[in-house]
Write a protein that holds these residues in place. Sequence first.
Motif, short mmCIF file in Angstrom:
data_model
loop_
_atom_site.label_atom_id
_atom_site.label_comp_id
_atom_site.label_asym_id
_atom_site.label_seq_id
_atom_site.Cartn_x
_atom_site.Cartn_y
_atom_site.Cartn_z
N VAL A 100 -2.63 -12.12 16.60
CA VAL A 100 -2.68 -10.66 16.48
C VAL A 100 -1.62 -10.11 17.42
CG1 VAL A 100 -4.09 -8.59 16.85
CG2 VAL A 100 -5.16 -10.69 15.96
N ALA A 109 0.53 -6.45 18.69
CA ALA A 109 0.48 -4.98 18.66
C ALA A 109 1.50 -4.45 19.65
CB ALA A 109 -0.93 -4.49 19.02
N GLY A 110 1.81 -3.17 19.50
CA GLY A 110 2.65 -2.48 20.48
C GLY A 110 4.11 -2.40 20.09
N ASN A 134 0.82 -1.21 0.00
CA ASN A 134 0.00 0.00 0.00
C ASN A 134 0.86 1.28 0.00
OD1 ASN A 134 -2.38 1.60 0.29
ND2 ASN A 134 -3.35 -0.15 1.28
N GLY A 182 -0.50 -3.58 9.78
CA GLY A 182 -1.29 -2.35 9.90
C GLY A 182 -0.49 -1.11 9.53
N LEU A 183 -1.20 0.02 9.56
CA LEU A 183 -0.61 1.32 9.22
C LEU A 183 0.69 1.54 9.99
CD1 LEU A 183 -3.93 3.29 9.65
CD2 LEU A 183 -2.73 3.00 7.47
N GLY A 223 -0.59 -5.05 14.40
CA GLY A 223 -1.36 -3.83 14.61
C GLY A 223 -0.67 -2.59 14.09
N ALA A 224 -1.47 -1.56 13.86
CA ALA A 224 -0.93 -0.27 13.40
C ALA A 224 0.15 0.21 14.37
CB ALA A 224 -2.06 0.74 13.31
N ARG A 244 -3.64 -11.95 21.05
CA ARG A 244 -4.56 -13.08 21.04
C ARG A 244 -4.30 -13.94 19.81
NH1 ARG A 244 -8.43 -11.29 17.20
NH2 ARG A 244 -8.60 -9.03 17.14
N SER A 253 0.00 -2.32 4.88
CA SER A 253 -0.77 -1.07 4.88
C SER A 253 0.12 0.14 4.63
CB SER A 253 -1.46 -0.90 6.24
OG SER A 253 -2.41 -1.91 6.43
N PRO A 254 -0.50 1.31 4.42
CA PRO A 254 0.29 2.51 4.18
C PRO A 254 1.38 2.71 5.24
CG PRO A 254 -1.99 2.97 3.72
CD PRO A 254 -1.94 1.57 4.27
N HIS A 269 -1.51 -9.49 7.51
CA HIS A 269 -1.80 -8.06 7.35
C HIS A 269 -0.94 -7.25 8.30
CE1 HIS A 269 -4.86 -4.54 7.80
NE2 HIS A 269 -3.86 -4.23 7.02
N VAL A 305 -1.98 -10.81 12.09
CA VAL A 305 -2.25 -9.38 11.98
C VAL A 305 -1.25 -8.65 12.87
CG1 VAL A 305 -3.90 -7.51 12.40
CG2 VAL A 305 -4.71 -9.73 11.53
N HIS A 332 -0.89 -8.19 2.97
CA HIS A 332 -1.22 -6.77 2.77
C HIS A 332 -0.34 -5.93 3.69
CE1 HIS A 332 -4.56 -3.43 2.89
NE2 HIS A 332 -3.38 -2.95 2.57
C1 LIG Z 1 -4.22 -4.30 16.68
C2 LIG Z 1 -5.62 -4.49 16.11
C3 LIG Z 1 -5.64 -5.61 15.07
C4 LIG Z 1 -6.52 -4.82 17.28
O1 LIG Z 1 -7.84 -4.90 16.85
P1 LIG Z 1 -8.96 -5.45 17.90
O2 LIG Z 1 -8.60 -6.80 18.35
O3 LIG Z 1 -10.28 -5.21 17.25
O4 LIG Z 1 -8.70 -4.51 19.14
P2 LIG Z 1 -9.62 -3.34 19.78
O5 LIG Z 1 -9.85 -2.23 18.80
O6 LIG Z 1 -10.80 -4.00 20.43
O7 LIG Z 1 -8.63 -2.81 20.91
C5 LIG Z 1 -8.24 -3.62 22.00
C6 LIG Z 1 -7.20 -2.84 22.80
O8 LIG Z 1 -5.99 -2.72 22.04
C7 LIG Z 1 -5.65 -1.33 21.86
N1 LIG Z 1 -5.13 -1.22 20.50
C8 LIG Z 1 -5.82 -1.31 19.34
N2 LIG Z 1 -5.00 -1.19 18.30
C9 LIG Z 1 -3.78 -1.01 18.80
C10 LIG Z 1 -2.51 -0.82 18.20
N3 LIG Z 1 -2.37 -0.81 16.87
N4 LIG Z 1 -1.43 -0.68 19.00
C11 LIG Z 1 -1.58 -0.69 20.35
N5 LIG Z 1 -2.75 -0.88 20.98
C12 LIG Z 1 -3.84 -1.04 20.20
C13 LIG Z 1 -6.96 -0.58 22.04
O9 LIG Z 1 -6.72 0.75 22.45
C14 LIG Z 1 -7.62 -1.41 23.12
O10 LIG Z 1 -7.02 -1.11 24.37
P3 LIG Z 1 -7.90 -1.05 25.73
O11 LIG Z 1 -8.44 -2.45 25.90
O12 LIG Z 1 -6.90 -0.63 26.75
O13 LIG Z 1 -8.98 -0.06 25.45
C15 LIG Z 1 -6.14 -3.20 15.39
O14 LIG Z 1 -6.47 -2.17 16.29
C16 LIG Z 1 -5.16 -2.67 14.36
O15 LIG Z 1 -4.19 -1.95 14.66
N6 LIG Z 1 -5.45 -3.01 13.08
C17 LIG Z 1 -4.73 -2.51 11.94
C18 LIG Z 1 -5.66 -1.56 11.15
C19 LIG Z 1 -4.94 -0.94 10.00
O16 LIG Z 1 -3.81 -0.46 10.09
N7 LIG Z 1 -5.61 -0.93 8.86
C20 LIG Z 1 -5.03 -0.41 7.64
C21 LIG Z 1 -6.00 -0.46 6.50
S1 LIG Z 1 -5.25 0.01 5.00
#
Ligand SMILES: CC(C)(COP(=O)(O)OP(=O)(O)OC[C@H]1O[C@@H](n2cnc3c(N)ncnc32)[C@H](O)[C@@H]1OP(=O)(O)O)[C@@H](O)C(=O)NCCC(=O)NCCS
Length: 196
Positions: free
Chosen positions: A181, A183-184, A113, A149-150, A167-168, A191, A131-132, A147, A165, A129
């Motif tokens: 999944v 993140a961080g 992307n 994330g951003l 995370g962004a 999970r 992401s940007p 995938h 996955v 994928h």
């Molecule tokens: C990480 C990810 C997969 C988690 O999705 P999810 O399981 O639906 O998680 P939720 O949105 O329910 O968030 C759960 C917790 O994680 C935190 N969280 C969500 N995304 C996060 C990330 N990228 N980094 C750190 N923490 C994240 C939320 O703040 C939340 O914290 P809390 O419980 O203290 O409130 C998602 O948030 C993500 O980053 N997806 C990538 C999206 C993207 O970049 N898309 C691009 C399209 S081109």
Amino acid sequence: MVADIALARGMTVAGFLDDRALEGQRVFDLPILGGPAWLEVCRSEVSVALGIGENRARCRIYKLCERLGVTLVTLIHPTATVAASAQLGAGVVVMAQAVINPDARVANGAIINSGAIVEHDCEIGAFAHLSPNATLGGNVRVGALTHLGLAASVLPGKAVGEETVVGAGAVVTSDVPSRVVVAGVPARIQRQREEP
Ligand SMILES: CC(C)(COP(=O)(O)OP(=O)(O)OC[C@H]1O[C@@H](n2cnc3c(N)ncnc32)[C@H](O)[C@@H]1OP(=O)(O)O)[C@@H](O)C(=O)NCCC(=O)NCCS
């Protein structure tokens, strides 16, 4: 975005295919032509570019095209930089400002992307994928259907499994298994990923 790249490349875009019975509607001033039934009838007249972000759905449509003998187009935005020695599979889309450096390999149906960076010798699995602004150091492996994330980053030489996955904004500092999944900073497993 995918249609926009095709137009920027000077291709003729006949319209969109969609399996939600939206025939007759227009998107981006182009018609929705039909779904899989339309493709089956017109398969010898068109090529298909994959415009679906969701990895498993994109894989399904790729396999349908393959079964019907339809040519899958590989699209590279004019502002992307792809090294001469990089290899891109069928149905890959490389969006604006992305960079793919020497000897990287991007398998069928993957999306690189906008602004994503795939450093030298990386290996991107089919239907992954990025992401940007996702950034991979050199020699990174990303599994099929994964995938990023951003703005996620993966340090050089690390491997991310299949259907995972990231995370962004995450920074992957050690290998990541399949179907989780993370993140961080540094990335930690949040999970397991549910089955499709
Ligand atoms: C990480 C990810 C997969 C988690 O999705 P999810 O399981 O639906 O998680 P939720 O949105 O329910 O968030 C759960 C917790 O994680 C935190 N969280 C969500 N995304 C996060 C990330 N990228 N980094 C750190 N923490 C994240 C939320 O703040 C939340 O914290 P809390 O419980 O203290 O409130 C998602 O948030 C993500 O980053 N997806 C990538 C999206 C993207 O970049 N898309 C691009 C399209 S081109």
